[in-house]
Design a protein around this motif. Structure first.
Motif, PDB file in Angstrom:
ATOM      1  N   SER A 188       0.823  -1.209   0.000  1.00 38.01           N
ATOM      2  CA  SER A 188       0.000   0.000   0.000  1.00 38.01           C
ATOM      3  C   SER A 188       0.858   1.260   0.000  1.00 38.01           C
ATOM      4  O   SER A 188       0.366   2.309  -0.390  1.00 38.01           O
ATOM      5  N   TYR A 189       2.140   1.164   0.404  1.00 44.31           N
ATOM      6  CA  TYR A 189       3.015   2.326   0.258  1.00 44.31           C
ATOM      7  C   TYR A 189       3.227   2.683  -1.207  1.00 44.31           C
ATOM      8  O   TYR A 189       3.599   3.798  -1.538  1.00 44.31           O
ATOM      9  N   GLN A 190       3.039   1.701  -2.115  1.00 46.22           N
ATOM     10  CA  GLN A 190       3.284   1.977  -3.527  1.00 46.22           C
ATOM     11  C   GLN A 190       2.048   2.465  -4.258  1.00 46.22           C
ATOM     12  O   GLN A 190       2.105   2.706  -5.462  1.00 46.22           O
ATOM     13  N   GLU A 191       0.911   2.569  -3.507  1.00 45.33           N
ATOM     14  CA  GLU A 191      -0.308   3.009  -4.173  1.00 45.33           C
ATOM     15  C   GLU A 191      -0.208   4.493  -4.541  1.00 45.33           C
ATOM     16  O   GLU A 191       0.511   5.263  -3.901  1.00 45.33           O
ATOM     17  N   ASN A 192      -1.019   4.873  -5.539  1.00 38.79           N
ATOM     18  CA  ASN A 192      -0.991   6.263  -5.991  1.00 38.79           C
ATOM     19  C   ASN A 192      -1.465   7.219  -4.914  1.00 38.79           C
ATOM     20  O   ASN A 192      -0.980   8.340  -4.807  1.00 38.79           O
ATOM     21  N   TYR A 193      -2.462   6.774  -4.083  1.00 38.01           N
ATOM     22  CA  TYR A 193      -2.985   7.720  -3.101  1.00 38.01           C
ATOM     23  C   TYR A 193      -1.940   8.074  -2.056  1.00 38.01           C
ATOM     24  O   TYR A 193      -1.989   9.137  -1.449  1.00 38.01           O
ATOM     25  N   VAL A 194      -0.970   7.170  -1.827  1.00 36.80           N
ATOM     26  CA  VAL A 194       0.094   7.504  -0.876  1.00 36.80           C
ATOM     27  C   VAL A 194       1.021   8.551  -1.492  1.00 36.80           C
ATOM     28  O   VAL A 194       1.388   9.540  -0.843  1.00 36.80           O
ATOM     29  N   THR A 195       1.358   8.344  -2.760  1.00 35.89           N
ATOM     30  CA  THR A 195       2.160   9.362  -3.456  1.00 35.89           C
ATOM     31  C   THR A 195       1.441  10.703  -3.424  1.00 35.89           C
ATOM     32  O   THR A 195       2.042  11.752  -3.149  1.00 35.89           O
ATOM     33  N   ILE A 230       1.766  12.276  -0.065  1.00 37.70           N
ATOM     34  CA  ILE A 230       3.092  12.848   0.146  1.00 37.70           C
ATOM     35  C   ILE A 230       3.197  14.189  -0.582  1.00 37.70           C
ATOM     36  O   ILE A 230       3.677  15.185  -0.033  1.00 37.70           O
ATOM     37  N   VAL A 231       2.676  14.204  -1.814  1.00 36.75           N
ATOM     38  CA  VAL A 231       2.738  15.434  -2.596  1.00 36.75           C
ATOM     39  C   VAL A 231       1.947  16.544  -1.916  1.00 36.75           C
ATOM     40  O   VAL A 231       2.356  17.697  -1.892  1.00 36.75           O
ATOM     41  N   ARG A 232       0.789  16.174  -1.313  1.00 37.79           N
ATOM     42  CA  ARG A 232      -0.020  17.167  -0.614  1.00 37.79           C
ATOM     43  C   ARG A 232       0.641  17.648   0.665  1.00 37.79           C
ATOM     44  O   ARG A 232       0.152  18.544   1.318  1.00 37.79           O
ATOM     45  N   GLY A 233       1.729  17.011   1.065  1.00 37.94           N
ATOM     46  CA  GLY A 233       2.474  17.492   2.216  1.00 37.94           C
ATOM     47  C   GLY A 233       1.966  16.989   3.554  1.00 37.94           C
ATOM     48  O   GLY A 233       2.209  17.611   4.583  1.00 37.94           O
ATOM     49  N   ARG A 279       0.698  10.711   9.748  1.00 40.03           N
ATOM     50  CA  ARG A 279      -0.692  10.701   9.297  1.00 40.03           C
ATOM     51  C   ARG A 279      -0.856   9.792   8.085  1.00 40.03           C
ATOM     52  O   ARG A 279      -1.818   9.030   7.980  1.00 40.03           O
ATOM     53  N   ILE A 280       0.114   9.838   7.176  1.00 39.18           N
ATOM     54  CA  ILE A 280       0.037   8.960   5.999  1.00 39.18           C
ATOM     55  C   ILE A 280       0.035   7.507   6.444  1.00 39.18           C
ATOM     56  O   ILE A 280      -0.760   6.694   5.972  1.00 39.18           O
ATOM     57  N   VAL A 312      -1.910   4.128   4.907  1.00 39.78           N
ATOM     58  CA  VAL A 312      -1.185   2.883   4.657  1.00 39.78           C
ATOM     59  C   VAL A 312      -1.695   1.764   5.546  1.00 39.78           C
ATOM     60  O   VAL A 312      -2.063   0.679   5.078  1.00 39.78           O
ATOM     61  N   LEU A 313      -1.746   2.029   6.869  1.00 40.35           N
ATOM     62  CA  LEU A 313      -2.070   0.952   7.803  1.00 40.35           C
ATOM     63  C   LEU A 313      -3.464   0.398   7.542  1.00 40.35           C
ATOM     64  O   LEU A 313      -3.677  -0.807   7.497  1.00 40.35           O
TER      65      LEU A 313
END
Lengths: 297, 344
Positions: free
Chosen positions: B236-243, B246-249, B254-255, B260-261
């Motif tokens: 799940s760390y590789q999912e787009n929503y995690v990226t 991260i981009v949203r800061g 929290r991520i 992820v969890l």
């Protein structure tokens, strides 16, 4: 597939460990330097040139008992795996073709067998059916069979409902040709993975049962039985359980490694893995998923 | 949010109404999960009890051989079998046995006629305290190690943890048990090697007596949970929503907890459900090693004595335990990862 498994270091290691264990099982009883059942006055002796691993509480040579017991322990787990293979794979494949009633019933039975607390059932059924090795193997084999059932069913479903099989049927291919060309290659690797896993599981269960004294008659040596007799004399020989315990662990580890290796090399993903290994000296891909140890869907 | 307040403009306090609606939906989801799980587990329970009951017919054992010995006359055997109701048709026997079970009555032991439910409940307290402690150890350390390995993936920490987990997963409970006895009881003398003290005597003595057996049982679920959690989290760390997060800061903490969890924990939870039967079964061996009079030991002893109703009682209790535990796991799974409900 054998050559591809051997191309992986893990595969070579697994095959190496398992062949040592199998050699032990074949040659062990004849190699034993002493009578594994012969008692002597020298009880609980330490390791010496005469008795490599010392003697137990009745003065029996532990090394000979270990060698003599290897055949029962190893044969037991192989028998369990083969029984599970037959009991699981046949209904697994048939459940795709034999209509919904059969499918529903076999699915419910498989669910039930998975939910049963394995060891308690194995103990109970084996003891009630007359405490022999065949009863124990049969019970354990039936109890592990859902793994094969699910694996065989899943891969058969994937093949039977796929378009290339339909296309082959339409172009006039015979059932036998389809079975050889498509079904065989798709069903075999997952079943081989399950078989390697089951040998490991069966080995643990067989040694647990023999540890409890179930399925074997008392003087006959087994690896689990050796551990059980060591347990009472730990304060004299705290090192005694080490060798049988390590052997059991090595066998289980070997079969798990083999299962992982077969899974890694089978199918398209496996070929890609091997190619990438050849190209890259070391792996850079950070997220290689760890294969699940338990149930393979 | 703006849309929903506009929709409920009539309601005086839109926040409270929204919370109530959300709670109602959550409760409804739990009920749906429960109903779906019950629909799976009722057939499992029926088939399992049937198999259990058929054990007597398959084994061909009879109370007469326990009470009268080998040299009983056929008359005496028939009389005793009639006394136990064994001359009735198989399905009639099954039906009365099954209705008794639903009322919590497990029948009487063949060897001494005592109430089996009572015998089992004595041992169950011991077994359940060991199994529960094993589960707690396994889940806490499994989650800790799995998370650590996933967060520090491909470093030496990850490799060390994965290596230890591989060793743990190939150690059967009885090997672990023997190693623990050798090291902590015989070698160091820190903990008692065998026996059981009820919690009423004192919490600390009770804890020291169940710690080693629980540890022996916990390694297997620990290794499984940690490995599943590691691969789930990494996936799940590789999912787009995690990226995207991260981009949203968003902060890494929290991520991890929100994104992820929650999405990566599913496989670890369901493997826990699968592992529970193994845990219950493993108690037979650990109770034997550590001299506990739990219900696994009771199963072993009564099976070797040929006391069929006692064995059937233990098996039924263990089925009930497994089914209950899996129901709980399913409900937790439905709450934590709603995606698993849609079969995604």
């Amino acid at each position: 597939m054998v050559r591809r498994v051997l191309a992986l270091p893990a595969g070579r290691l697994a095959v190496g460990i398992l062949s040592v264990i199998v050699l032990l099982a074949i040659l062990g009883p004849t190699l034993a330097p002493h009578d594994p059942l012969g008692t002597s006055a020298l009880t609980l002796a330490g390791p010496s040139w005469e008795h490599w691993l010392g003697t137990d509480y009745l003065g029996r040579d532990v090394f000979s008992r270990l060698l003599a017991g290897s055949r029962t322990s190893v044969l037991g787990s192989v028998e369990v795996a083969l029984i599970a293979l037959v009991v699981g794979v046949v209904p697994g494949i048939l459940s795709v073709y034999f209509g919904q009633v059969f499918e529903w019933f076999t699915l419910r039975i498989a669910d039930t067998l998975i939910a049963l607390p394995f060891l308690i059932y194995a103990v109970a059924v084996t003891a009630l059916l007359g405490n022999g090795i065949p009863q124990a193997m049969f019970t354990v084999g039936v109890l592990v069979s859902p793994l094969f059932y699910r694996v065989a069913r899943a891969s058969t479903l994937a093949v039977a409902r796929s378009q290339y099989v339909e296309a082959a049927l339409i172009s006039g291919a015979s059932i036998g040709w389809i079975a050889r060309r498509h079904v065989w290659g798709k069903v075999l690797p997952p079943v081989a993975v399950a078989l390697a896993q089951t040998i490991g599981i069966g080995f643990v269960v067989v040694s647990s049962l023999s540890f409890l004294g179930i399925g074997v008659q008392p003087p006959a040596p087994t690896w689990g039985g050796l551990l059980a007799s060591d347990l009472g004399y730990l304060s004299y020989q705290p090192w005694a359980p080490a060798v049988p315990a390590l052997l059991i662990m090595a066998t289980v580890w070997g079969s798990n490694l083999l299962a992982d290796a077969i899974r890694d090399v089978s199918g398209e993903a496996g070929r890609a893995l091997l190619n990438s290994r050849r190209v890259r000296a070391r792996r850079l891909d950070p997220a290689e998923p760890i294969p699940a140890g338990g149930v393979a869907p | 949010m703006a849309v929903s307040t506009a929709d409920h403009a009539v309601v005086a306090d839109p926040g409270a109404a929204l919370a109530a609606a959300r709670a109602r939906r959550a409760a409804g989801r739990v009920l749906v999960t429960l109903a779906r799980s019950v629909a799976i587990f009722v057939p499992v329970f029926l088939v399992a009890t049937f198999l259990t009951f058929a054990l007597r017919a398959i084994s061909g054992l009879s109370p007469a051989s326990i009470q009268l010995g080998e040299s009983a006359t056929p008359d005496a055997v028939a009389r005793i079998e009639q006394q136990w109701g064994l001359d009735r048709p198989f399905l009639a026997q099954y039906w009365s046995w099954f209705t008794d079970i639903l009322h919590g009555q497990l029948g009487a032991s063949w060897s001494n006629g005592t109430n089996i439910a009572e015998l089992i409940s004595n041992g169950l307290a011991i077994s359940l305290s060991v199994v529960t402690l094993a589960l707690i150890i396994g889940v806490v350390f499994g989650f800790g190690l799995g998370t650590l390995a996933a967060v520090r993936r491909t470093t030496w920490i990850d490799r060390t943890i994965t290596g230890f987990l591989t060793i743990f997963s190939v150690m059967p409970p009885f090997v672990v048990g023997i190693v623990l006895v050798t090291v902590f009881a015989v070698g160091l003398g820190w903990l008692p090697a065998a026996g059981y003290v009820p919690a009423s005597v004192g919490t600390w003595p009770w804890f020291t007596h169940i710690l080693l057996p629980a540890l022996a049982l916990s390694l297997d679920p620990m290794a499984d949970v940690a490995r599943q959690l590691r691969s789930g989290l990494i996936a799940s760390y590789q999912e787009n929503y995690v990226t995207g997060a991260i981009v949203r800061g968003l902060s890494p903490r929290r991520i991890f907890f929100r994104h992820v969890l929650r999405n990566g924990v599913g496989p670890a939870l369901s493997v826990l459900g699968w592992r529970f039967p193994t845990l219950i079964g493993g108690s037979v061996v650990t109770e034997w090693i550590f001299g506990l009079q739990g219900f696994g030991r009771f199963a072993n002893d009564s099976a070797q004595a040929g006391d069929v109703p006692a064995v059937q009682g233990v098996l039924v209790v263990s089925i009930v335990l497994v089914v209950t535990f899996n129901l709980i796991v399913n409900i937790v799974l439905g709450r934590v990862t709603p995606a698993s409900q849609r079969g995604v």
